[in-house]
Every structure is written in C-alpha cells, then in structure tokens.
Enzyme design. Structure first.
Site, PDB file in Angstrom:
ATOM      1  N   LYS A 140     -21.505  -6.436 -42.251  1.00 47.02           N
ATOM      2  CA  LYS A 140     -20.302  -5.729 -42.734  1.00 47.02           C
ATOM      3  C   LYS A 140     -20.189  -5.870 -44.243  1.00 47.02           C
ATOM      4  O   LYS A 140     -19.940  -4.917 -44.957  1.00 47.02           O
ATOM      5  CB  LYS A 140     -19.044  -6.323 -42.086  1.00 47.02           C
ATOM      6  CG  LYS A 140     -18.631  -5.633 -40.841  1.00 47.02           C
ATOM      7  CD  LYS A 140     -17.570  -4.572 -41.119  1.00 47.02           C
ATOM      8  CE  LYS A 140     -17.340  -3.812 -39.880  1.00 47.02           C
ATOM      9  NZ  LYS A 140     -17.040  -2.635 -39.582  1.00 47.02           N
ATOM     10  N   LYS A 224     -34.218   0.911 -33.203  1.00 48.70           N
ATOM     11  CA  LYS A 224     -33.760   0.471 -31.884  1.00 48.70           C
ATOM     12  C   LYS A 224     -32.893   1.566 -31.266  1.00 48.70           C
ATOM     13  O   LYS A 224     -32.117   2.216 -31.976  1.00 48.70           O
ATOM     14  CB  LYS A 224     -32.981  -0.826 -32.103  1.00 48.70           C
ATOM     15  CG  LYS A 224     -31.904  -1.136 -31.130  1.00 48.70           C
ATOM     16  CD  LYS A 224     -31.030  -2.287 -31.590  1.00 48.70           C
ATOM     17  CE  LYS A 224     -29.634  -2.014 -31.049  1.00 48.70           C
ATOM     18  NZ  LYS A 224     -28.902  -2.913 -30.357  1.00 48.70           N
ATOM     19  N   LYS A 227     -26.479   3.836 -29.403  1.00 52.35           N
ATOM     20  CA  LYS A 227     -25.500   4.929 -29.341  1.00 52.35           C
ATOM     21  C   LYS A 227     -25.207   5.465 -30.730  1.00 52.35           C
ATOM     22  O   LYS A 227     -25.214   6.653 -30.979  1.00 52.35           O
ATOM     23  CB  LYS A 227     -24.188   4.378 -28.769  1.00 52.35           C
ATOM     24  CG  LYS A 227     -23.918   4.748 -27.336  1.00 52.35           C
ATOM     25  CD  LYS A 227     -22.785   3.905 -26.781  1.00 52.35           C
ATOM     26  CE  LYS A 227     -23.285   2.578 -26.240  1.00 52.35           C
ATOM     27  NZ  LYS A 227     -22.273   1.663 -25.738  1.00 52.35           N
TER      28      LYS A 227
HETATM   29  P1  ADP Z   1     -25.505   0.157 -28.615  1.00 47.06           P
HETATM   30  O1  ADP Z   1     -26.377  -0.434 -29.697  1.00 47.06           O
HETATM   31  O2  ADP Z   1     -26.115   1.374 -28.040  1.00 47.06           O
HETATM   32  O3  ADP Z   1     -24.095   0.353 -29.088  1.00 47.06           O
HETATM   33  P2  ADP Z   1     -24.488  -2.197 -27.364  1.00 47.06           P
HETATM   34  O4  ADP Z   1     -24.515  -2.890 -28.685  1.00 47.06           O
HETATM   35  O5  ADP Z   1     -23.179  -1.802 -26.785  1.00 47.06           O
HETATM   36  O6  ADP Z   1     -25.434  -0.911 -27.455  1.00 47.06           O
HETATM   37  O7  ADP Z   1     -25.280  -3.128 -26.334  1.00 47.06           O
HETATM   38  C1  ADP Z   1     -24.926  -3.388 -24.983  1.00 47.06           C
HETATM   39  C2  ADP Z   1     -25.999  -4.293 -24.384  1.00 47.06           C
HETATM   40  O8  ADP Z   1     -27.269  -3.624 -24.335  1.00 47.06           O
HETATM   41  C3  ADP Z   1     -26.241  -5.566 -25.195  1.00 47.06           C
HETATM   42  O9  ADP Z   1     -26.535  -6.627 -24.277  1.00 47.06           O
HETATM   43  C4  ADP Z   1     -27.451  -5.247 -26.025  1.00 47.06           C
HETATM   44  O10 ADP Z   1     -28.195  -6.404 -26.369  1.00 47.06           O
HETATM   45  C5  ADP Z   1     -28.249  -4.341 -25.087  1.00 47.06           C
HETATM   46  N1  ADP Z   1     -28.992  -3.343 -25.867  1.00 47.06           N
HETATM   47  C6  ADP Z   1     -28.459  -2.366 -26.633  1.00 47.06           C
HETATM   48  N2  ADP Z   1     -29.413  -1.592 -27.190  1.00 47.06           N
HETATM   49  C7  ADP Z   1     -30.585  -2.121 -26.771  1.00 47.06           C
HETATM   50  C8  ADP Z   1     -31.949  -1.780 -27.001  1.00 47.06           C
HETATM   51  N3  ADP Z   1     -32.296  -0.747 -27.763  1.00 47.06           N
HETATM   52  N4  ADP Z   1     -32.904  -2.533 -26.424  1.00 47.06           N
HETATM   53  C9  ADP Z   1     -32.571  -3.577 -25.636  1.00 47.06           C
HETATM   54  N5  ADP Z   1     -31.316  -3.942 -25.372  1.00 47.06           N
HETATM   55  C10 ADP Z   1     -30.320  -3.236 -25.922  1.00 47.06           C
END
Ligand code: ADP
Ligand code: TRP
Length: 373
Positions: A140, A224, A227
C-alpha cells in the site's frame, strides 16, 4: 491429608492425565482457512486450485474449519450492499465447490464474535514493527498511499487473521503463497502471547502450500491469476463468458499457422489442461490422453482453437456437479442459512472454549466475573 487421601489424589491425577492425553491423541488433526469477500465473490480456477481443492482433500481425513472472512473485507469494502452481495456470492461459490460438508465446519467470521475479542487482546502482545513488515501494508505504501491515509484495519489485518487461526488451534493452515507471511506473523503473535503469559495456550500452526498450485498463472501467461488483473477463468459464470476467457488464453506466440510446431512450456492452455484435462474426451483425432495431445501440438498436428475447445469442454465437465449445486443452492436460501447457522454454532463452541482459557490466563476473570461463553 491422610496417606489414603494422598494416594487417591495421585491415582486421580494419573487417570486425569491419561484421559487428557487420550483426548489429545484421538483429536483429529485440524485445519483452518478463510477467503475474504473483497471481490465480487466469484471464485476462479486459481482460487479453486490454490485454496478450495486442497481443502476438499484435507476434509477426507481432517477436522476442517473454513470461514468467509467478512470482517477482513471491511478493510476495503465500505458499502453495505456491496459487502452483502460479495459475501452472499462467495458463500454460494464455496458451498457449491465443497459439496458434501462432511468434516467441514463452514461459517461466516462475523457470526463468531470471539474473533474481534481475541484481536483486541492480541493487539497488546504485537509489536508495531512486526506489522510494519507485512507485505500488504508495505505494498500500500509503495502505491503512493500516504501512511496517514491507511486505515488501521488494514494495518491490523494480520492480527485479525492470527485470531482467526489461533482460536481454533489448527495443525495446518492451507493458503496460497501470498498468505504465507500472514501465517508466519500469526505464529509470531501466538508465540509472544504464550511467552508473555508463560502458558502454552496456542499451538503454533504451519502454513500448507503445495508447490504445484502455490501460484496459478493467469490467462495472460504473465502474472498470477487474480480477479483484479482480469486474467481469470471463472467457474460459475455463464458458458459464453467461460468460453471467451478460455479463447483469450495465452498459448504460443511463435506459432503463426495451425500446423506450425507448438510449444508446451509457458503455454497456459496446457498448464490448465494438466489439472482439468479430461482423458476420456473423444475429441482431437482420438488423442485419448494428454501426453498424446501434447505430442500432436508439438508436431503441429493440432491447432490452438482445437486445444482451447478441448479445455473449455474439460472445464465444463469438471465443474458440472459444482455448477448444478450452485444453481440448487441459489434457489434455496433457507438451506444455505441453516448451513451457516450450524457452522457458526460449532465454531462458537470451539472459539468459546479457547477464549475461556485466554480470559482465565490473562486476568480477565476475577472474583466478580459472571461472563460465560
Ligand atoms: P484474487 O487474487 O483473485 O483476488 P484472493 O486474494 O481473494 O484472490 O484469494 C483467495 C484464495 O485463493 C487465497 O487463499 C489465495 O491464496 C488463493 N489464490 C488466489 N489466486 C491464486 C492463484 N493465482 N494461484 C493460487 N492460489 C490463489
Ligand atoms: N486473508 C486471507 C486471504 O485474503 C483470508 C483469511 C482470513 C484467512 N482469515 C484467514 C486464511 C485465516 C487462512 C486463515 O486470502
């Protein structure tokens, strides 16, 4: 005390120790994890592989706790309707993917007030420096946000997460790699609490991050899957949306014509097929298994559109039962509510027992106490 009384007491103590040991021994190993409804609540295949799938595996033999971390979402979502919608959607997504809840306590974090209470207590054994080292906070700051502007909830995020974990005394915390530091901070905070009060109230859990799914790359093949980066493949979206996401997936930029030899390395379609490829599919010139398909691709015998169609079909087949459950749950809010009520009741039982120990050990109980969980 007479000899007899003394002996009886010793025997009683031995029996009590034996019972406690037995209870400890037969306690199934426990795991805990959570997902924050900070986005729209729609999970993608990266979330599934990195988080939900491992959880389903663990639930075969472990006692599992899984929470929708809506208190954590407050750090960034500050609109009532948005938070409600995100949370409801995430609940449906998770329940549909999990299916059978055997061995799983599924609950909403804010339904269990002990999380907020323990957070306050842990604030007092957590040094500022530990939180200043947290990636989320440092990121941040790097994004040119003034320190003064960062809300304390975001700064304290790791303490709330430590409470989430420590309340349930899990053996493992399955998370994606991006959450590893939070589990390490949790261990640090739990250790400091134990040391401050000279008691081993909190066992220190291990993060569990299987290497092959630690980071699932996005459809752009560069970053990676996330969303917020718009490089996802959804699970419960309309078929047309999923098809579009699959068709825009990065393959092999050196390949101009369908009969040019293709590369598998770094090719996201094949990366996803490694997880979701349906070996029984009659598609693709009788390629009955993934290795044959890879060989065909390398030799220029099969085109990008064909392998993408194969991925699309495989994904729909893989997630068909979950998609059915999703539609069923969406039409049955009473059932979802009951699942959450039951989950919260079990979670409160476990969290309440831990909080009773905590209150007792730090001096929040005294002669005038009437508080009971
Ligand atoms: P995003 O990055 O899409 O917003 P979140 O941060 O809400 O996803 O992650 C929700 C869960 O999914 C967490 O446990 C996170 O470690 C896992 N996760 C999110 N993106 C990935 C990814 N690309 N590969 C593996 N695990 C992921
Ligand atoms: N912070 C985690 C995430 O954003 C979600 C989470 C909240 C969590 N509490 C937890 C994960 C406890 C594991 C354990 O993904």
């Amino acid at each position: 005390m007479s000899y007899l009384e003394g002996d009886l007491k010793k025997i009683y103590n031995v029996i009590r120790r034996k019972n406690t040991n037995e209870k400890e021994n037969i306690r199934k190993k426990r795991i805990l994890s959570g997902i924050t409804p900070s986005g729209d609540g729609n999970l993608h295949i990266g979330n599934y592989l990195g988080a939900v799938r491992q959880f389903i595996e663990f639930a075969k033999s472990y006692d599992c706790f899984l929470m929708v971390a809506d208190l954590h979402a407050l750090t960034t979502v500050q609109d009532k309707a948005t938070l409600q919608k995100n949370t409801e959607n995430l609940i449906l997504n998770e329940l549909a993917l999990l299916g059978d809840l055997h061995n799983i306590t599924f609950f909403r974090q804010s339904d269990v007030v002990m999380h907020a209470e323990l957070t306050w207590i842990l604030n007092n054994v957590t040094p500022l420096g530990l939180l200043k080292r947290a990636h989320a906070y440092k990121d941040k700051l790097q994004n040119d946000v003034m320190e003064e502007e960062i809300n304390l909830g975001l700064f304290n995020y790791p303490i709330l997460m430590a409470s989430d974990i420590l309340l349930y005394k899990p053996d493992f915390v399955p998370v994606g790699r991006d959450q590893k530091q939070h589990v390490e901070i949790c261990r640090d905070i739990g250790g400091r609490f134990n040391k401050t009060y000279k008691l081993k109230i909190f066992p220190l859990p291990e993060p569990h991050i299987p290497e092959e799914v630690a980071v699932i790359m996005g459809t752009d093949g560069k970053r990676k899957m996330s969303k917020s980066l718009g490089n996802i493949i959804g699970i419960f979206e309309d078929e047309a949306v999923i098809k579009k996401q699959v068709m825009s997936t990065y393959t092999d930029p050196t390949r101009i014509h369908a009969d040019d030899p293709g590369h598998i390395e770094g090719n996201m379609v094949f990366a996803y097929l490694d997880f979701f490829g349906d070996p029984t599919s009659p598609r693709l010139r009788g390629a009955s298994n993934l290795n044959r398909l890879k060989e065909d691709y390398k030799a220029g015998r099969v085109g990008d559109v064909e392998v993408k169609n194969y991925l699309y079909e495989s994904l729909l087949k893989y997630f068909a039962p979950a998609r059915e459950r999703y539609a069923e749950l969406k039409g049955n809010p009473v059932k979802v509510k009951k699942i959450l009520q039951d989950g919260a009741a079990r979670a409160r039982e476990v969290a309440g027992a831990t909080m009773s120990e905590v209150r007792e050990s730090i001096g929040l109980t005294n002669s005038y106490s009437f508080f009971e969980y």
